[in-house]
Scaffold this motif. Structure first.
Motif, PDB file in Angstrom:
ATOM      1  N   ARG A  23       0.821  -1.216   0.000  1.00 38.55           N
ATOM      2  CA  ARG A  23       0.000   0.000   0.000  1.00 38.55           C
ATOM      3  C   ARG A  23       0.854   1.265   0.000  1.00 38.55           C
ATOM      4  O   ARG A  23       0.373   2.332  -0.382  1.00 38.55           O
ATOM      5  N   LYS A  24       2.114   1.156   0.396  1.00 42.23           N
ATOM      6  CA  LYS A  24       3.012   2.316   0.464  1.00 42.23           C
ATOM      7  C   LYS A  24       3.750   2.581  -0.844  1.00 42.23           C
ATOM      8  O   LYS A  24       4.419   3.601  -0.969  1.00 42.23           O
ATOM      9  N   THR A  25       3.657   1.660  -1.805  1.00 43.04           N
ATOM     10  CA  THR A  25       4.425   1.782  -3.039  1.00 43.04           C
ATOM     11  C   THR A  25       3.529   2.178  -4.203  1.00 43.04           C
ATOM     12  O   THR A  25       2.319   1.987  -4.167  1.00 43.04           O
ATOM     13  N   LEU A  26       4.167   2.715  -5.238  1.00 43.06           N
ATOM     14  CA  LEU A  26       3.432   3.159  -6.420  1.00 43.06           C
ATOM     15  C   LEU A  26       3.319   2.084  -7.486  1.00 43.06           C
ATOM     16  O   LEU A  26       2.400   2.123  -8.304  1.00 43.06           O
ATOM     17  N   SER A  27       4.241   1.134  -7.490  1.00 40.63           N
ATOM     18  CA  SER A  27       4.221   0.093  -8.518  1.00 40.63           C
ATOM     19  C   SER A  27       4.617  -1.243  -7.920  1.00 40.63           C
ATOM     20  O   SER A  27       5.217  -1.321  -6.849  1.00 40.63           O
ATOM     21  N   GLU A  28       4.311  -2.296  -8.660  1.00 47.99           N
ATOM     22  CA  GLU A  28       4.684  -3.633  -8.205  1.00 47.99           C
ATOM     23  C   GLU A  28       6.196  -3.814  -8.236  1.00 47.99           C
ATOM     24  O   GLU A  28       6.767  -4.471  -7.377  1.00 47.99           O
ATOM     25  N   ALA A  29       6.862  -3.191  -9.215  1.00 44.80           N
ATOM     26  CA  ALA A  29       8.322  -3.287  -9.294  1.00 44.80           C
ATOM     27  C   ALA A  29       8.969  -2.648  -8.063  1.00 44.80           C
ATOM     28  O   ALA A  29       9.931  -3.196  -7.498  1.00 44.80           O
ATOM     29  N   GLU A  30       8.458  -1.512  -7.631  1.00 44.75           N
ATOM     30  CA  GLU A  30       8.982  -0.847  -6.434  1.00 44.75           C
ATOM     31  C   GLU A  30       8.750  -1.723  -5.203  1.00 44.75           C
ATOM     32  O   GLU A  30       9.618  -1.850  -4.343  1.00 44.75           O
ATOM     33  N   TRP A  31       7.586  -2.335  -5.125  1.00 42.15           N
ATOM     34  CA  TRP A  31       7.243  -3.212  -4.007  1.00 42.15           C
ATOM     35  C   TRP A  31       8.212  -4.397  -3.942  1.00 42.15           C
ATOM     36  O   TRP A  31       8.755  -4.704  -2.881  1.00 42.15           O
ATOM     37  N   ARG A  32       8.455  -5.060  -5.085  1.00 43.35           N
ATOM     38  CA  ARG A  32       9.390  -6.183  -5.115  1.00 43.35           C
ATOM     39  C   ARG A  32      10.792  -5.744  -4.698  1.00 43.35           C
ATOM     40  O   ARG A  32      11.478  -6.450  -3.952  1.00 43.35           O
ATOM     41  N   PHE A  33      11.218  -4.570  -5.163  1.00 42.58           N
ATOM     42  CA  PHE A  33      12.536  -4.046  -4.820  1.00 42.58           C
ATOM     43  C   PHE A  33      12.651  -3.806  -3.314  1.00 42.58           C
ATOM     44  O   PHE A  33      13.632  -4.196  -2.676  1.00 42.58           O
ATOM     45  N   ARG A  34      11.630  -3.175  -2.734  1.00 43.74           N
ATOM     46  CA  ARG A  34      11.637  -2.911  -1.293  1.00 43.74           C
ATOM     47  C   ARG A  34      11.658  -4.200  -0.485  1.00 43.74           C
ATOM     48  O   ARG A  34      12.354  -4.319   0.523  1.00 43.74           O
ATOM     49  N   MET A  35      10.908  -5.195  -0.923  1.00 42.38           N
ATOM     50  CA  MET A  35      10.828  -6.446  -0.179  1.00 42.38           C
ATOM     51  C   MET A  35      12.139  -7.224  -0.252  1.00 42.38           C
ATOM     52  O   MET A  35      12.484  -7.931   0.684  1.00 42.38           O
ATOM     53  N   ARG A  36      12.899  -7.075  -1.335  1.00 45.62           N
ATOM     54  CA  ARG A  36      14.221  -7.703  -1.398  1.00 45.62           C
ATOM     55  C   ARG A  36      15.108  -7.131  -0.296  1.00 45.62           C
ATOM     56  O   ARG A  36      15.915  -7.848   0.283  1.00 45.62           O
ATOM     57  N   GLY A  37      14.949  -5.851  -0.005  1.00 48.08           N
ATOM     58  CA  GLY A  37      15.710  -5.235   1.079  1.00 48.08           C
ATOM     59  C   GLY A  37      15.360  -5.810   2.440  1.00 48.08           C
ATOM     60  O   GLY A  37      16.193  -5.834   3.355  1.00 48.08           O
ATOM     61  N   TYR A  38      14.138  -6.291   2.594  1.00 50.98           N
ATOM     62  CA  TYR A  38      13.709  -6.923   3.844  1.00 50.98           C
ATOM     63  C   TYR A  38      13.991  -8.425   3.855  1.00 50.98           C
ATOM     64  O   TYR A  38      13.697  -9.112   4.827  1.00 50.98           O
ATOM     65  N   GLY A  39      14.516  -8.961   2.747  1.00 45.90           N
ATOM     66  CA  GLY A  39      14.867 -10.373   2.703  1.00 45.90           C
ATOM     67  C   GLY A  39      13.811 -11.276   2.107  1.00 45.90           C
ATOM     68  O   GLY A  39      13.822 -12.482   2.352  1.00 45.90           O
ATOM     69  N   TYR A  40      12.900 -10.712   1.300  1.00 42.91           N
ATOM     70  CA  TYR A  40      11.858 -11.511   0.653  1.00 42.91           C
ATOM     71  C   TYR A  40      11.947 -11.361  -0.851  1.00 42.91           C
ATOM     72  O   TYR A  40      12.164 -10.271  -1.362  1.00 42.91           O
ATOM     73  N   SER A  41      11.766 -12.469  -1.546  1.00 43.75           N
ATOM     74  CA  SER A  41      11.702 -12.463  -3.001  1.00 43.75           C
ATOM     75  C   SER A  41      10.251 -12.693  -3.391  1.00 43.75           C
ATOM     76  O   SER A  41       9.614 -13.630  -2.903  1.00 43.75           O
ATOM     77  N   LEU A  42       9.719 -11.841  -4.262  1.00 42.92           N
ATOM     78  CA  LEU A  42       8.337 -11.961  -4.713  1.00 42.92           C
ATOM     79  C   LEU A  42       8.332 -12.284  -6.199  1.00 42.92           C
ATOM     80  O   LEU A  42       9.052 -11.660  -6.972  1.00 42.92           O
ATOM     81  N   ARG A  43       7.508 -13.260  -6.568  1.00 47.17           N
ATOM     82  CA  ARG A  43       7.426 -13.652  -7.968  1.00 47.17           C
ATOM     83  C   ARG A  43       5.968 -13.869  -8.329  1.00 47.17           C
ATOM     84  O   ARG A  43       5.265 -14.642  -7.673  1.00 47.17           O
ATOM     85  N   ARG A  44       5.508 -13.179  -9.367  1.00 44.56           N
ATOM     86  CA  ARG A  44       4.118 -13.287  -9.814  1.00 44.56           C
ATOM     87  C   ARG A  44       3.927 -14.622 -10.529  1.00 44.56           C
ATOM     88  O   ARG A  44       4.703 -14.981 -11.402  1.00 44.56           O
ATOM     89  N   THR A  45       2.893 -15.379 -10.137  1.00 45.44           N
ATOM     90  CA  THR A  45       2.545 -16.648 -10.780  1.00 45.44           C
ATOM     91  C   THR A  45       1.061 -16.609 -11.133  1.00 45.44           C
ATOM     92  O   THR A  45       0.364 -15.634 -10.817  1.00 45.44           O
ATOM     93  N   ASP A  46       0.570 -17.671 -11.752  1.00 44.78           N
ATOM     94  CA  ASP A  46      -0.854 -17.755 -12.088  1.00 44.78           C
ATOM     95  C   ASP A  46      -1.725 -17.818 -10.838  1.00 44.78           C
ATOM     96  O   ASP A  46      -2.884 -17.414 -10.861  1.00 44.78           O
ATOM     97  N   ARG A  47      -1.178 -18.339  -9.747  1.00 46.18           N
ATOM     98  CA  ARG A  47      -1.940 -18.517  -8.512  1.00 46.18           C
ATOM     99  C   ARG A  47      -1.858 -17.325  -7.572  1.00 46.18           C
ATOM    100  O   ARG A  47      -2.527 -17.296  -6.552  1.00 46.18           O
ATOM    101  N   GLY A  48      -0.987 -16.351  -7.849  1.00 46.08           N
ATOM    102  CA  GLY A  48      -0.814 -15.189  -6.977  1.00 46.08           C
ATOM    103  C   GLY A  48       0.636 -14.764  -6.959  1.00 46.08           C
ATOM    104  O   GLY A  48       1.337 -14.871  -7.956  1.00 46.08           O
TER     105      GLY A  48
END
Length: 65
Positions: A23-48
């Motif tokens: 909710r704090k980010t403007l784009s999904e790319a920014e969100w993924r980048f921020r979460m990498r800094g917290y130690g999480y990798s996010l990957r879009r799939t057909d299920r979510g």
């Protein structure tokens, strides 16, 4: 702003954190980048969005985002 820095394996807690940060980010790319800094990798799939813990890329689960 400070993050709650405790390690958890609870997908519910991780999901709440990820969605609050989304909710704090403007784009999904920014969100993924921020979460990498917290130690999480996010990957879009057909299920979510697949959530993995870095650096081992241990998959925690899939969330709907």
């Amino acid at each position: 702003m400070f993050a709650d820095n405790h390690l958890t394996e609870s997908l519910e807690e991780v999901t709440a954190f990820l969605l609050s940060e989304r909710r704090k980010t403007l784009s999904e790319a920014e969100w993924r980048f921020r979460m990498r800094g917290y130690g999480y990798s996010l990957r879009r799939t057909d299920r979510g969005v697949e959530v993995a813990r870095l650096p081992q890329k241990t998959v925690l689960g899939t969330i709907q985002a």
